[in-house]
Design a protein around this motif. Structure first.
Motif, PDB file in Angstrom:
ATOM      1  N   ARG A 178     -47.102-116.866   5.691  1.00 18.18           N
ATOM      2  CA  ARG A 178     -47.288-117.591   4.415  1.00 18.18           C
ATOM      3  C   ARG A 178     -46.295-118.744   4.278  1.00 18.18           C
ATOM      4  O   ARG A 178     -46.659-119.853   3.918  1.00 18.18           O
ATOM      5  N   ARG A 179     -45.031-118.465   4.550  1.00 14.45           N
ATOM      6  CA  ARG A 179     -44.013-119.490   4.361  1.00 14.45           C
ATOM      7  C   ARG A 179     -44.108-120.592   5.411  1.00 14.45           C
ATOM      8  O   ARG A 179     -43.954-121.788   5.101  1.00 14.45           O
ATOM      9  N   LEU A 180     -44.314-120.217   6.657  1.00  8.97           N
ATOM     10  CA  LEU A 180     -44.301-121.215   7.724  1.00  8.97           C
ATOM     11  C   LEU A 180     -45.505-122.141   7.655  1.00  8.97           C
ATOM     12  O   LEU A 180     -45.389-123.340   7.929  1.00  8.97           O
ATOM     13  N   ALA A 199     -58.613-112.521   5.740  1.00  8.91           N
ATOM     14  CA  ALA A 199     -58.073-112.801   4.402  1.00  8.91           C
ATOM     15  C   ALA A 199     -56.763-113.582   4.499  1.00  8.91           C
ATOM     16  O   ALA A 199     -56.548-114.552   3.758  1.00  8.91           O
ATOM     17  N   LEU A 200     -55.881-113.182   5.430  1.00 10.25           N
ATOM     18  CA  LEU A 200     -54.620-113.890   5.602  1.00 10.25           C
ATOM     19  C   LEU A 200     -54.876-115.307   6.094  1.00 10.25           C
ATOM     20  O   LEU A 200     -54.218-116.267   5.658  1.00 10.25           O
ATOM     21  N   ALA A 201     -55.837-115.467   6.989  1.00  7.70           N
ATOM     22  CA  ALA A 201     -56.164-116.797   7.495  1.00  7.70           C
ATOM     23  C   ALA A 201     -56.708-117.686   6.388  1.00  7.70           C
ATOM     24  O   ALA A 201     -56.340-118.861   6.271  1.00  7.70           O
ATOM     25  N   GLU A 202     -57.561-117.135   5.545  1.00  8.32           N
ATOM     26  CA  GLU A 202     -58.113-117.920   4.441  1.00  8.32           C
ATOM     27  C   GLU A 202     -57.028-118.304   3.443  1.00  8.32           C
ATOM     28  O   GLU A 202     -57.011-119.414   2.912  1.00  8.32           O
ATOM     29  N   GLU A 203     -56.104-117.397   3.204  1.00  7.18           N
ATOM     30  CA  GLU A 203     -55.014-117.659   2.254  1.00  7.18           C
ATOM     31  C   GLU A 203     -54.060-118.730   2.761  1.00  7.18           C
ATOM     32  O   GLU A 203     -53.584-119.569   1.976  1.00  7.18           O
ATOM     33  N   THR A 204     -53.775-118.714   4.053  1.00  9.27           N
ATOM     34  CA  THR A 204     -52.681-119.533   4.578  1.00  9.27           C
ATOM     35  C   THR A 204     -53.115-120.704   5.442  1.00  9.27           C
ATOM     36  O   THR A 204     -52.332-121.644   5.634  1.00  9.27           O
TER      37      THR A 204
END
Length: 299
Positions: free
Chosen positions: A97-99, A119-124
């Motif tokens: 998320r941060r990077l 989901a993580l890919a879509e978020e970040t």
């Protein structure tokens, strides 16, 4: 730091700041705090003078070969990089998320396959990949998996990494709670040295005692009072500095915790483990550590 800047005015001038990488006269720098002793030279912007300023800037960037550089003052801004993260748990997920928010190109993998990271890919905006692909062309690779899972990482997963890639190990040995007995560690080998042997590549130990939520919540600009500091251990000076610079970009100071054989100072059960302190606090905690592993952290 920019070595040259231009201010608009009726008669433009160029100001060159040549930063001497060394301790300030009044107080030595600590952690990733920068000590800069500068000399300002103002010149009118004729082509020849501008070229002189650029050459001086280059000399500043290279440094004086006769003067040793302190790793505590080699502060550099990190440009966009390709970063691979293997492990998408709390630490891996929050680093993703941060990077990505900082503009880095992140590939992320877990043990269950890229389809589970949608989901993580879509978020970040990170790219979900298989673990065997996460390090491809990466300048930094983060290995953040349970210690017991390290031997199961794909063979040669670092082969495609960029030359000189820094590999960060965030792992901890939890023999009673998760990992079971690892004889070499029980016999005194540091956790990250064991990981290094398993993957066949030097590692830099960092983030292992950091709360995952701190990665999201506690980053502060450089120079902020009480800025949280993280210990960083490793043998490769260039890789260690790359990791320290990246951590600084995330909003944290760092303390050089020594080589990998000294990384027991930041393993579970030590005073620094879980600390949210500043540079002074972290240095004190590292100094107070004991190499003897307490009963809670032995098999």
């Amino acid at each position: 730091m920019d070595t040259a800047s231009t201010w608009g005015s009726e008669v433009p001038v160029v100001a060159l700041v040549c930063a001497r990488r060394g301790p300030a006269p009044s107080a030595p720098p600590r952690g990733n705090r920068s000590a800069t002793v500068g000399t300002f030279v103002r010149i009118t912007p004729s082509p020849a003078q501008i070229e002189d300023a650029r050459n001086s800037a280059r000399r500043c960037a290279v440094g004086d070969a006769t003067r040793p550089l302190s790793p505590r003052s080699q502060h550099r801004k990190v440009g966009p990089m390709k970063i691979g993260i293997i492990g998408a748990g709390n630490i891996g997920g929050n680093l993703t998320r941060r990077l990505t928010a900082l503009g880095h190109e992140v590939s992320v993998a877990n043990s269950r396959g890229p389809q589970t990271l949608a989901a993580l890919a879509e978020e970040t905006g990170a790219t979900p990949v298989h673990a065997s692909e996460a390090a491809q062309d990466a300048q930094v690779v983060v290995v953040t998996v349970p210690l017991k899972a390290v031997p199961d990482l794909p063979s040669g997963f670092l082969d495609g990494a960029a030359p000189g890639a820094a590999v960060i190990d965030t792992g901890n040995y939890y023999p009673q709670q998760r990992d079971g007995r690892i004889a070499a560690i029980e016999d005194g080998l540091t956790e990250s040295r064991w990981t290094e042997q398993q993957i066949g590549h030097p590692v830099i130990k960092a983030f292992n005692g950091t709360y995952a939520q701190d990665i999201l919540d506690r980053g502060r600009p450089q120079g902020s009072p009480g800025r949280q500091a993280l210990p960083v251990a490793g043998d490769d000076a260039a890789a260690k500095q790359a990791v320290r610079d990246l951590i600084d970009e995330l909003g944290f100071d760092t303390v050089d915790a020594g080589g990998l054989d000294e990384s027991w100072r930041q393993q579970p059960g030590t005073p620094v483990y879980g600390s949210q302190g500043d540079v002074d606090t972290i240095m004190k905690a590292l100094a107070e550590a004991s190499p003897e592993r307490t009963a809670e952290w032995r098999a």
